[in-house]
Design a protein around this motif. Structure first.
Motif: not given
Length: 75
Positions: A23-51
């Motif tokens: 989803r973020i690939k098609s957005l312009e720079a500065g756009a914000q995405v709100r992701l709702l997740a209940d997978d325990p691994a997301a606590v590690v995965d999302v920050p890692h993806y952002c880094t």
């Protein structure tokens, strides 16, 4: 610019991050995405993806039975 929301509740690793990346690939720079997740691994995965991609993890909060990640797309 409207806030984009991705509801990834009920999805397991790596699907929440894959949905965010797609989803973020098609957005312009500065756009914000709100992701709702209940997978325990997301606590590690999302920050890692952002880094790894250079996107900014603006905040992580707890919602109703899930984590809410606010991600701002980089240039």
């Amino acid at each position: 610019m409207d806030m984009i929301e991705i509801d990834a509740r009920g999805l397991l690793c790596p699907l929440p991050v894959l949905k965010l990346a797609k989803r973020i690939k098609s957005l312009e720079a500065g756009a914000q995405v709100r992701l709702l997740a209940d997978d325990p691994a997301a606590v590690v995965d999302v920050p890692h993806y952002c880094t790894e991609t250079g996107h900014e993890l603006v905040s992580v909060t707890n919602g109703a039975g899930c984590q809410v990640y606010l991600v701002r797309k980089s240039v």
